[in-house]
Design an enzyme around this catalytic site. Structure first.
Site, PDB file in Angstrom:
ATOM      1  N   ILE A  31       0.856  -1.334  -0.035  1.00 11.68           N
ATOM      2  CA  ILE A  31       0.103   0.017   0.108  1.00 11.68           C
ATOM      3  C   ILE A  31       0.971   1.121  -0.116  1.00 11.68           C
ATOM      4  O   ILE A  31       0.572   2.323  -0.318  1.00 11.68           O
ATOM      5  CB  ILE A  31      -1.097  -0.048   1.224  1.00 11.68           C
ATOM      6  CG1 ILE A  31      -2.114   0.926   0.985  1.00 11.68           C
ATOM      7  CG2 ILE A  31      -0.514   0.433   2.607  1.00 11.68           C
ATOM      8  CD1 ILE A  31      -3.251   0.531   1.999  1.00 11.68           C
ATOM      9  N   GLN A  94       9.699  -4.677  11.643  1.00 11.97           N
ATOM     10  CA  GLN A  94       8.379  -5.316  11.309  1.00 11.97           C
ATOM     11  C   GLN A  94       7.170  -4.783  12.079  1.00 11.97           C
ATOM     12  O   GLN A  94       7.168  -4.596  13.196  1.00 11.97           O
ATOM     13  CB  GLN A  94       8.439  -6.818  11.788  1.00 11.97           C
ATOM     14  CG  GLN A  94       7.486  -7.431  11.329  1.00 11.97           C
ATOM     15  CD  GLN A  94       7.295  -9.134  11.781  1.00 11.97           C
ATOM     16  OE1 GLN A  94       8.452  -9.324  12.401  1.00 11.97           O
ATOM     17  NE2 GLN A  94       6.474  -9.857  11.400  1.00 11.97           N
ATOM     18  N   HIS A 100       5.536 -11.832   5.953  1.00  8.65           N
ATOM     19  CA  HIS A 100       5.512 -11.338   4.508  1.00  8.65           C
ATOM     20  C   HIS A 100       7.004 -11.158   3.786  1.00  8.65           C
ATOM     21  O   HIS A 100       7.802 -10.503   4.575  1.00  8.65           O
ATOM     22  CB  HIS A 100       4.825 -10.130   4.328  1.00  8.65           C
ATOM     23  CG  HIS A 100       5.222  -9.147   5.357  1.00  8.65           C
ATOM     24  ND1 HIS A 100       4.612  -9.289   6.820  1.00  8.65           N
ATOM     25  CD2 HIS A 100       5.833  -8.080   5.418  1.00  8.65           C
ATOM     26  CE1 HIS A 100       5.300  -8.047   7.421  1.00  8.65           C
ATOM     27  NE2 HIS A 100       5.813  -7.313   6.601  1.00  8.65           N
ATOM     28  N   HIS A 102       8.831  -9.268   1.400  1.00  8.79           N
ATOM     29  CA  HIS A 102       9.006  -7.723   0.496  1.00  8.79           C
ATOM     30  C   HIS A 102       9.818  -8.253  -0.908  1.00  8.79           C
ATOM     31  O   HIS A 102      11.008  -8.804  -0.834  1.00  8.79           O
ATOM     32  CB  HIS A 102       9.472  -6.671   1.095  1.00  8.79           C
ATOM     33  CG  HIS A 102       9.254  -5.958   2.296  1.00  8.79           C
ATOM     34  ND1 HIS A 102       8.374  -5.129   2.200  1.00  8.79           N
ATOM     35  CD2 HIS A 102       9.165  -6.478   3.757  1.00  8.79           C
ATOM     36  CE1 HIS A 102       8.033  -4.767   3.528  1.00  8.79           C
ATOM     37  NE2 HIS A 102       8.502  -5.620   4.365  1.00  8.79           N
TER      38      HIS A 102
HETATM   39  P1  5GP Z   1       6.719  -4.697   7.647  1.00 10.27           P
HETATM   40  O1  5GP Z   1       7.327  -3.507   7.972  1.00 10.27           O
HETATM   41  O2  5GP Z   1       6.054  -5.366   8.740  1.00 10.27           O
HETATM   42  O3  5GP Z   1       8.130  -5.394   7.201  1.00 10.27           O
HETATM   43  O4  5GP Z   1       5.753  -4.524   6.509  1.00 10.27           O
HETATM   44  C1  5GP Z   1       4.690  -4.128   6.516  1.00 10.27           C
HETATM   45  C2  5GP Z   1       4.166  -3.610   5.172  1.00 10.27           C
HETATM   46  O5  5GP Z   1       2.931  -3.627   4.835  1.00 10.27           O
HETATM   47  C3  5GP Z   1       4.517  -2.147   4.830  1.00 10.27           C
HETATM   48  O6  5GP Z   1       5.382  -1.967   3.733  1.00 10.27           O
HETATM   49  C4  5GP Z   1       3.439  -1.451   4.607  1.00 10.27           C
HETATM   50  O7  5GP Z   1       3.362  -0.640   3.526  1.00 10.27           O
HETATM   51  C5  5GP Z   1       2.473  -2.728   4.066  1.00 10.27           C
HETATM   52  N1  5GP Z   1       1.225  -2.697   4.411  1.00 10.27           N
HETATM   53  C6  5GP Z   1       0.610  -2.347   5.945  1.00 10.27           C
HETATM   54  N2  5GP Z   1      -0.866  -2.406   5.678  1.00 10.27           N
HETATM   55  C7  5GP Z   1      -1.313  -2.687   4.478  1.00 10.27           C
HETATM   56  C8  5GP Z   1      -2.416  -2.925   3.913  1.00 10.27           C
HETATM   57  O8  5GP Z   1      -3.269  -2.719   4.446  1.00 10.27           O
HETATM   58  N3  5GP Z   1      -2.551  -3.234   2.596  1.00 10.27           N
HETATM   59  C9  5GP Z   1      -1.365  -3.499   1.914  1.00 10.27           C
HETATM   60  N4  5GP Z   1      -1.200  -3.734   0.718  1.00 10.27           N
HETATM   61  N5  5GP Z   1       0.040  -3.226   2.529  1.00 10.27           N
HETATM   62  C10 5GP Z   1      -0.024  -2.764   3.778  1.00 10.27           C
END
Ligand code: 5GP
Ligand code: ZN
Length: 114
Positions: A31, A94, A100, A102
């Protein structure tokens, strides 16, 4: 996990731009993209962090990587290069506690990461 945003994406309770899906995994556009290609590849099963993976999930983790490879090819970044990242817990930043991968590409990446 009913309070997990990525489980809600798996269950189609909230929308996402899904780019690939099979029985085990879903891939969708981030997003808040940090690169021209920024896709998140997740298992349908809720696993909070990389620390929670167990041996019997080896195939699932391999599947996530193969899906990343497939999407990188489809998006035309496989040869130029791309980055794959699993952030785990606070020091890695995180934010969503459903693992997830990336997949980032379409621009030159720097190293070391921030
Ligand atoms: P983290 O920081 O946990 O590795 O990454 C989480 C990722 O999820 C971030 O890049 C963030 O932009 C994405 N993200 C968070 N909420 C949503 C959502 O509701 N939809 C989508 N498509 N991405 C999300
Ligand atoms: Zn979840």
């Amino acid at each position: 996990m009913n309070d997990c945003i990525f489980c809600k994406i798996v269950d189609k309770e909230i929308p996402a731009e899904i780019v690939y899906e099979n029985e085990e995994v879903v891939a969708f556009n981030d997003i808040n993209p940090q690169a021209p290609v920024h896709v998140l590849i997740i298992p349908k099963k809720h696993i909070p962090t990389l620390n929670n993976i167990v041996g019997e999930q080896k195939k699932l983790i391999g599947e996530i990587l193969l899906v990343a490879q497939k999407i990188a090819r489809e998006k035309g970044i496989a040869e130029r290069g791309y980055r794959t990242v699993f952030n785990c817990n606070a020091d890695a930043g995180q934010d969503v506690f459903h693992i997830h991968l990336h997949l980032l590409g379409g621009r030159k990446m720097t190293w070391p990461p921030g």
